[in-house]
Structures are given as C-alpha cells and as structure tokens.
Design an enzyme around this catalytic site. Structure first.
Site, PDB file in Angstrom:
ATOM      1  NE  ARG A 101      -3.937  -2.111  -0.461  1.00  0.00           N
ATOM      2  CZ  ARG A 101      -3.811  -2.778  -1.423  1.00  0.00           C
ATOM      3  NH1 ARG A 101      -3.069  -2.787  -1.930  1.00  0.00           N
ATOM      4  NH2 ARG A 101      -4.760  -3.687  -0.492  1.00  0.00           N
ATOM      5  CG  ASP A 130      -5.496  -2.559   2.265  1.00  0.00           C
ATOM      6  OD1 ASP A 130      -4.550  -2.391   2.574  1.00  0.00           O
ATOM      7  OD2 ASP A 130      -5.785  -3.226   1.404  1.00  0.00           O
ATOM      8  CB  SER A 182     -12.409  -9.426  -0.441  1.00  0.00           C
ATOM      9  OG  SER A 182     -11.586  -8.718  -0.216  1.00  0.00           O
TER      10      SER A 182
END
Length: 413
Positions: A101, A130, A182
């Site tokens: 990230r 996130d 996911s």
C-alpha cells in the site's frame, strides 16, 4: 453534498478494476457533479488482473488510465527491507498487502499533485486496514489533498449491494455471487477473505478449483522433494541455485518452486488496526522460502545479543508496516538498525521443499560465528571445560546470596 464539494473537478482514483473501484467511477460521476476521473493503477505484480484494465476504466467513465510498473521498486525497496528486518505480523503474516500500500499510495499522491487534482479517492472499506495505510501515506506526500472514501459515506452496505449497483450501471465484473471472495494479489502474495472463510470453524477449501492461485495444497504436492540454494549479500537475496537474480526474478522463481510444493499457505485470525479480528487465508510461497532462508543464515552470522534483540525490533517493525506507518521516523530509524545488523549476513542457505514444509538442508557463510572446535563433543585444544566452574560461580552469585539469606532467617525463627 456540501457546496464546497461541488467544486471538485478532477479526482485521481486508486483503481484496481475490482468490484469496489469499478463501481466507484460511476458513483463519483453521479455524486460530485460529473468530475474528471483519472484512474491510476500500480503494477505490483497483479499479472492477469491488469488485463483489459484501460478499456474497463474508460468504459465506466474514467478520462484515462495511468499504469505504473512498480514491481522492481516494490520488491527491492519495500519487500527486501522488511525481509531483512524479519518483520512478521503476529508471528505468521508476511505483510503482503501491508507493504504494497505505501508504494501505491505514494505514487497516487505524486500523480494527483502533477495532474492538479482536487481530490484522491480510494475504495478501501471503513472496516479495514488499507484505508489507514493509504491515507497516512497520502498525508505524508500530499498533506493538503482532500481524500474521498466512498465506503465511509455511500449507502451501499455490502458486496451483494455492490454487485447489484454494478449490474444496474452496466459495469462488467469478473466475479459472481458464488465465488465472490475478497482477494488482494501482488508478486509477493495472494489473500482470500469472505464467504465461508468468515467462520473460523470452516476449513479453507484448498482443493476447490479456482481457490488457490499461486500453488497447490500440500496434499497435491509432488512425492519427491525440491532443493533450493539461496545466496545472500548483506541480508539481500541475490542468487538462486547459483544464478544471479534481481528482486522480481527471485520472488517469481521462488513463487513457482514454492507453489508447486504447497509452500506458504497460512490460515490466520489476525487483529486488525481498527480493533476487530479478521480471518484470512494467504498464499506466500516465495516469501515463506526467503524468510526461512534469511532466518537460518542469521543463526550463523549474528551474535546472540543482536539476534535476540533484533526479534523485538522485528515485531515493532511489523506492527508499524501493518498499521500503515511506513513513512515515519521510527520505521526509518529501525531500518537503520536493521541495515547495521545485516553487514555480515552473507552466505548460502540450502532448503528442502516438501509437501508444504521448508526443511533446513545446510548453511554456509564466511562470516559464520559457529566454531566447530568450540562446539564439538570430541576432544579439543581451544576450550577448557574447567573454566566454566568459575563462570557459573559468578553468574549464580545472586541466586546463592538469596538462598543463604533465606536459610539464615529460617534458622533464626
């Protein structure tokens, strides 16, 4: 919609082409007075997930798609520093999503500044880690930039409703309601969350077609082992079976070898930054091999005090990365400590990969602190065993003094 938000004319969107970001484009168009949407994707090794991404972004309303090839920088400037630190979150998670990230968010912020954007948008949920990782990084590089997080403000409450919104707005999807895990994928790992995995009582369906993508379950791994030899220089892996490899080549090759042998599967319930527990299944075949090899080499090349203290640093380092604090003074300071410890972490480690197991098969280093003459059970001329008596007397003096005091007090009662 607030009046000042009507002034938002250009938005840079962190775009993966997945369910969340696919529907965010038409949603932004509807709710922010038809702004220009610049979709930005960071290629950290998603492979086929990037196929037809531009066509999809433009079709759903973006003015353009910017794809940044970040694979080499990701591995060498984010993955390898964490590997050298031995950073593992809660003992098992090798940080695959966490350290991907910061690099994406940094580039997102720089592009937003360059494009003269009014805001940056991401598709992270209000329940996840996130959102923190993205936004802390954006604050580090574009502190005045407005951040839009649709999951925190829109009326959509579930992935089922997301699919319904996509269908209503003719947004093409690669998923369906039955296989809607996911997932997050990069060159380092693949994560799986949701559906049957939300109940920790359910065993992951490792043998179900399409579940595992980076390898096979240990049950389907070959009956014969695979041997790998990894060479390190100052804590950085540089050779595989004698051949030089850059970061991308190294991780890719080990992913293939590890995946074939069922290596790197982790099923954990982890503590998210926001306070809840979350269950996930991770595939990290190459990463698991590199972490083991690096750890084995350190047993040979680090002195005891440094090796033990470094484990404390590794835990703190992992938490910083997991909590989105890559671009912070403490993470940088810990990195300086880690880099100092790696000056002699040079050598070769041989491992055997067999049905999900990584088994030590030999380690060598010119900086080895292991001295066979000291450690041998045979006769030697370098260690006088009688010396240990004096050492133990001094080392145990405090214990002896306390025992004598207690004995004396007991006798005087």
């Amino acid at each position: 919609m607030k009046k000042e938000e009507k002034k938002i004319k250009k938005i840079v969107l962190a775009y993966s082409g997945g369910l969340d970001t696919s529907i965010i484009i038409p949603w932004l168009k509807e709710n922010y007075d038809n702004p220009e949407i610049i979709a930005v994707s960071g290629d950290v090794g998603q492979a086929d997930e990037l196929e037809n991404l531009e066509e999809k972004a433009l079709k759903t309303g973006a003015s353009k798609l910017i794809v940044m090839d970040l694979k080499k920088e990701f591995v060498e400037n984010y993955v390898y520093p964490s590997l050298k630190a031995g950073a593992v979150y809660e003992g098992e998670y090798l940080l695959g999503t966490a350290f991907a990230r910061p690099i994406i968010a940094k580039e997102l912020a720089l592009i937003a500044i360059k494009e003269g954007a009014d805001a940056i948008c991401h598709g992270c949920t209000g329940k996840g880690n996130d959102q923190v990782r993205f936004e802390l990084t954006i604050k580090a590089f574009a502190p005045d930039m407005k951040i839009i997080a649709p999951w925190r403000i829109w009326n959509i409450k579930s992935r089922e409703e997301e699919i319904e919104y996509a269908e209503a707005h003719n947004v093409p999807l690669k998923i369906n309601r039955e296989t809607n895990y996911s997932k997050d994928k990069n060159i380092w790992h693949l994560s799986h969350e949701g559906l049957d995995l939300e109940d920790p009582a359910n065993m992951p369906q490792y043998d179900k077609k399409g579940f595992l993508e980076m390898g096979v379950s240990p049950m389907k791994a070959p009956d014969s082992p695979t041997f790998v030899t990894i060479g390190f220089e100052k804590g950085v892996p540089v050779t595989l079976n004698g051949e030089k490899k850059d970061g991308v080549e190294m991780v890719s090759a080990l992913n293939e070898l590890g995946g074939k042998n069922g290596i790197g599967l982790v099923d954990i319930v982890e503590n998210r930054l926001v306070g809840m527990k979350s269950r996930g299944v991770y595939e990290t075949p190459g990463g698991a091999i590199l972490y083991r090899a690096h750890e084995v080499l350190e047993t040979l090349t680090l002195d005891r005090d440094t090796q033990h203290y470094k484990k404390l640093v590794a835990e703190q380092y992992a938490e910083l990365v997991y909590f989105g604090k890559w671009f912070t003074p403490l993470r940088e300071a810990l990195q300086a400590f880690v880099d100092k410890t790696q000056e002699n972490v040079t050598g070769e480690v041989k491992l055997m990969l067999y049905k999900g197991n990584i088994i030590n098969a030999g380690v060598t280093s010119k900086y080895s602190l292991y001295n066979e003459e000291f450690a041998t059970f045979d006769a030697d001329d370098v260690y006088n065993q009688a010396d240990s008596a004096g050492f133990i007397n001094l080392y145990g003096l405090g214990i002896k003094a306390r025992a004598l005091m207690e004995k004396k007090n007991a006798e005087n009662k």
